[in-house]
Design an enzyme around this catalytic site. Structure first.
Site, PDB file in Angstrom:
ATOM      1  N   ARG A  33      98.401  74.020  44.579  1.00  0.00           N
ATOM      2  CA  ARG A  33      97.565  75.287  44.880  1.00  0.00           C
ATOM      3  C   ARG A  33      95.964  75.114  44.835  1.00  0.00           C
ATOM      4  O   ARG A  33      95.388  75.756  44.522  1.00  0.00           O
ATOM      5  CB  ARG A  33      98.095  76.410  43.841  1.00  0.00           C
ATOM      6  CG  ARG A  33      99.304  76.664  43.767  1.00  0.00           C
ATOM      7  CD  ARG A  33     100.014  77.216  45.187  1.00  0.00           C
ATOM      8  NE  ARG A  33     101.258  77.496  45.216  1.00  0.00           N
ATOM      9  CZ  ARG A  33     102.307  76.559  45.477  1.00  0.00           C
ATOM     10  NH1 ARG A  33     101.876  75.430  45.901  1.00  0.00           N
ATOM     11  NH2 ARG A  33     103.653  76.921  45.257  1.00  0.00           N
ATOM     12  N   CYS A  76     103.128  84.798  43.202  1.00  0.00           N
ATOM     13  CA  CYS A  76     103.256  84.428  41.948  1.00  0.00           C
ATOM     14  C   CYS A  76     101.764  84.513  41.402  1.00  0.00           C
ATOM     15  O   CYS A  76     100.844  84.182  42.249  1.00  0.00           O
ATOM     16  CB  CYS A  76     103.634  83.004  41.794  1.00  0.00           C
ATOM     17  SG  CYS A  76     105.352  82.774  42.011  1.00  0.00           S
ATOM     18  N   GLU A 136      96.812  82.055  39.705  1.00  0.00           N
ATOM     19  CA  GLU A 136      96.764  81.503  41.071  1.00  0.00           C
ATOM     20  C   GLU A 136      96.249  82.434  41.928  1.00  0.00           C
ATOM     21  O   GLU A 136      95.563  82.035  42.615  1.00  0.00           O
ATOM     22  CB  GLU A 136      98.226  81.376  41.181  1.00  0.00           C
ATOM     23  CG  GLU A 136      98.493  80.706  42.798  1.00  0.00           C
ATOM     24  CD  GLU A 136      99.915  80.530  43.292  1.00  0.00           C
ATOM     25  OE1 GLU A 136     100.771  80.208  42.234  1.00  0.00           O
ATOM     26  OE2 GLU A 136     100.376  80.540  44.386  1.00  0.00           O
TER      27      GLU A 136
HETATM   28  C1  LIG Z   1     105.619  88.164  48.677  1.00  0.00           C
HETATM   29  C2  LIG Z   1     104.836  87.224  48.580  1.00  0.00           C
HETATM   30  C3  LIG Z   1     105.532  85.915  48.488  1.00  0.00           C
HETATM   31  C4  LIG Z   1     104.354  84.694  48.302  1.00  0.00           C
HETATM   32  N1  LIG Z   1     104.963  83.550  48.283  1.00  0.00           N
HETATM   33  C5  LIG Z   1     104.094  82.434  48.259  1.00  0.00           C
HETATM   34  C6  LIG Z   1     104.581  80.969  48.166  1.00  0.00           C
HETATM   35  O1  LIG Z   1     105.922  80.868  48.113  1.00  0.00           O
HETATM   36  N2  LIG Z   1     103.838  80.044  47.898  1.00  0.00           N
HETATM   37  C7  LIG Z   1     102.237  80.232  47.940  1.00  0.00           C
HETATM   38  O2  LIG Z   1     101.588  79.317  47.873  1.00  0.00           O
HETATM   39  N3  LIG Z   1     102.048  81.335  48.023  1.00  0.00           N
HETATM   40  C8  LIG Z   1     102.848  82.425  48.071  1.00  0.00           C
HETATM   41  N4  LIG Z   1     102.035  83.934  48.055  1.00  0.00           N
HETATM   42  C9  LIG Z   1     100.737  83.867  48.023  1.00  0.00           C
HETATM   43  C10 LIG Z   1      99.792  84.089  49.251  1.00  0.00           C
HETATM   44  O3  LIG Z   1     100.622  84.750  50.260  1.00  0.00           O
HETATM   45  C11 LIG Z   1      99.417  82.550  49.708  1.00  0.00           C
HETATM   46  O4  LIG Z   1      98.525  82.205  48.743  1.00  0.00           O
HETATM   47  C12 LIG Z   1      98.594  82.418  50.945  1.00  0.00           C
HETATM   48  O5  LIG Z   1      98.271  81.498  51.288  1.00  0.00           O
HETATM   49  C13 LIG Z   1      97.209  83.672  51.015  1.00  0.00           C
HETATM   50  O6  LIG Z   1      96.754  83.721  52.283  1.00  0.00           O
HETATM   51  P1  LIG Z   1      95.937  84.905  52.541  1.00  0.00           P
HETATM   52  O7  LIG Z   1      95.427  84.870  54.108  1.00  0.00           O
HETATM   53  O8  LIG Z   1      96.749  86.339  52.473  1.00  0.00           O
HETATM   54  O9  LIG Z   1      94.703  84.740  51.662  1.00  0.00           O
HETATM   55  P2  LIG Z   1      93.748  86.076  51.113  1.00  0.00           P
HETATM   56  O10 LIG Z   1      94.543  86.571  49.835  1.00  0.00           O
HETATM   57  O11 LIG Z   1      93.361  86.796  52.012  1.00  0.00           O
HETATM   58  O12 LIG Z   1      92.610  85.034  50.407  1.00  0.00           O
HETATM   59  C14 LIG Z   1      92.970  84.200  49.409  1.00  0.00           C
HETATM   60  C15 LIG Z   1      91.616  83.195  49.025  1.00  0.00           C
HETATM   61  O13 LIG Z   1      91.728  82.588  50.025  1.00  0.00           O
HETATM   62  C16 LIG Z   1      90.291  82.819  50.672  1.00  0.00           C
HETATM   63  N5  LIG Z   1      90.505  82.583  52.141  1.00  0.00           N
HETATM   64  C17 LIG Z   1      91.274  83.030  53.049  1.00  0.00           C
HETATM   65  N6  LIG Z   1      91.183  82.664  54.295  1.00  0.00           N
HETATM   66  C18 LIG Z   1      90.035  81.805  54.195  1.00  0.00           C
HETATM   67  C19 LIG Z   1      89.410  81.131  55.226  1.00  0.00           C
HETATM   68  N7  LIG Z   1      89.673  81.094  56.367  1.00  0.00           N
HETATM   69  N8  LIG Z   1      88.403  80.153  54.921  1.00  0.00           N
HETATM   70  C20 LIG Z   1      88.053  80.118  53.440  1.00  0.00           C
HETATM   71  N9  LIG Z   1      88.858  80.991  52.344  1.00  0.00           N
HETATM   72  C21 LIG Z   1      89.829  81.678  52.986  1.00  0.00           C
HETATM   73  C22 LIG Z   1      89.858  83.993  50.284  1.00  0.00           C
HETATM   74  O14 LIG Z   1      88.411  84.122  50.555  1.00  0.00           O
HETATM   75  C23 LIG Z   1      90.357  83.986  48.892  1.00  0.00           C
HETATM   76  O15 LIG Z   1      89.637  83.388  47.971  1.00  0.00           O
HETATM   77  C24 LIG Z   1     102.994  84.900  48.249  1.00  0.00           C
HETATM   78  C25 LIG Z   1     102.467  86.213  48.349  1.00  0.00           C
HETATM   79  C26 LIG Z   1     103.367  87.220  48.600  1.00  0.00           C
HETATM   80  C27 LIG Z   1     102.873  88.572  48.755  1.00  0.00           C
END
Ligand SMILES: Cc1cc2nc3c(=O)[nH]c(=O)nc-3n(C[C@H](O)[C@H](O)[C@H](O)COP(=O)(O)OP(=O)(O)OC[C@H]3O[C@@H](n4cnc5c(N)ncnc54)[C@H](O)[C@@H]3O)c2cc1C
Length: 339
Positions: A205, A255, A327
């Site tokens: 992560r 998580c 995380e």
């Molecule tokens: C039901 C559920 C299940 C999940 N299962 C998993 C799993 O199995 N494994 C896992 O790893 N995660 C999981 N997650 C967490 C999450 O979906 C991941 O971490 C995902 O990668 C976050 O992406 P996001 O676009 O929503 O990021 P955001 O929540 O919008 O942003 C998270 C961080 O990333 C940064 N960021 C986002 N996009 C960019 C970009 N283009 N450039 C630079 N920085 C950026 C943001 O500024 C912030 O700091 C889960 C979440 C939910 C709700």
């Protein structure tokens, strides 16, 4: 850096988005009446809204208003947004699907750039260049259905490609960096760079982007996948497992804590073992289904979630000596960095 764009306020208090937006995005309903500001630079015109509620853009449904909110479709528009954040001396926060961040109830005193850069290019022989705003789960389903292996795990991760690269998202013993070839990103000076996976250090992560001294924006990523006749079945299997083990019908951010590693049990097990499933602080609670998922009910405040996180950390520290790390990313109103 090129000359910053000129700001001018447009028809304050009126919703003029319909006239300015070039494409249909996901910034909210058309009936909302929000003040709009427009920046023009580099021959581009970028529209910002004032006061968009971040709760609408977070899977927890938590968060107050953004000072300015902009939906980005092209990398060049992100440069304009970056330049304006420098011009205004306010931070810029790149938002994917908000599935891994916790916004403050006071909102964000800067620019929130909602990433919708969703280009998709098939480069042949299992290689794909994907815009960072594209949905990671959709990408996983699409490529697996087409008989490519490597992104099956993505099918249940409700974020963007950029969020997955930035977080090095993973599941089922696979992680984003396993299939990455290179990442294009924009630095805080508005310059584009390409980082080859081989030159970068990804961890559990963790991506090198989280450790850069200034915030960056991932604009696209190239993935290398391999042919497989089992990829489609694997996606079904992973999704079935998620449905059985995760509270997918409740508001969560996946998580909340990183697993401690070094032979320690997973956090979900520790939380359950210490009797904390169902623990409640205001509108926040520990899921009954998965101990590492914290759920927000209607009316849940950021402070409820932060307090629940602190309570869990201190109980685990007391019982096991383990210092848990989050995380999820808490986004303070002033942002992480001043530029
Ligand atoms: C039901 C559920 C299940 C999940 N299962 C998993 C799993 O199995 N494994 C896992 O790893 N995660 C999981 N997650 C967490 C999450 O979906 C991941 O971490 C995902 O990668 C976050 O992406 P996001 O676009 O929503 O990021 P955001 O929540 O919008 O942003 C998270 C961080 O990333 C940064 N960021 C986002 N996009 C960019 C970009 N283009 N450039 C630079 N920085 C950026 C943001 O500024 C912030 O700091 C889960 C979440 C939910 C709700």
């Amino acid at each position: 850096m090129a000359a910053p764009g000129a700001w001018r306020t447009m028809r304050e208090g009126k919703d003029v988005r319909a006239g300015n937006r070039r494409r249909t995005g996901r910034s909210g309903g058309r009936t909302t009446r929000l003040a709009v500001v427009q920046a023009e630079a580099r021959g581009r015109s970028v529209v910002f809204q004032q006061g968009v509620m971040l709760s609408k853009h977070s899977t927890w449904g938590i968060g107050g208003p953004a000072m300015l909110f902009v939906e980005i479709f092209e990398p060049e528009d992100m440069v304009v947004a970056l330049e304006e954040s420098v011009q205004r001396d306010v931070p810029l926060f790149v938002l994917g699907r908000g599935s891994n961040c916790l916004f403050d109830d006071r909102g964000f005193e800067g620019i929130v750039a909602l990433n919708n850069m969703s280009q998709y290019q098939d480069l042949g022989e299992g290689r794909f260049r994907v815009g960072s705003g594209r949905r990671f789960d959709h990408l996983g389903v699409k490529t697996s259905k087409e008989g490519w292996t490597g992104l099956e795990f993505a099918a249940g991760i409700p974020g963007t490609v950029g969020g997955a690269v930035y977080m090095n998202a993973g599941a089922n013993q696979q992680q984003t960096s396993d299939v990455l070839v290179e990442v294009e990103y924009l630095d805080s000076q508005g310059k584009f760079h390409t980082l080859k996976k081989d030159q970068a250090k990804f961890g559990y992560r963790m991506s090198p982007f989280q450790e850069m001294p200034q915030p960056i924006v991932v604009t696209s990523a190239v993935f290398q996948l391999r042919k497989s006749d089992k990829s489609r079945a694997r996606v079904m299997e992973y999704m079935d497992r998620r449905r059985q083990t995760q509270p997918l019908h409740e508001k969560s951010a996946g998580c909340v804590f990183r697993n401690p590693g070094e032979g320690h049990p997973p956090v979900g097990y520790l939380i359950e073992h210490l009797g904390m499933k169902g623990l409640v602080v205001g509108g926040a609670s520990v899921s009954h289904v998965h101990g590492n998922f914290l759920i927000s009910k209607d009316g849940c405040q950021c402070s409820d979630m932060l307090q629940l996180i602190e309570d869990i950390k201190s109980r685990i520290k007391e019982a096991t000596g383990i210092d848990l790390e989050e995380e999820i990313h808490y986004v303070p109103p002033q942002g992480f960095h001043r530029q």
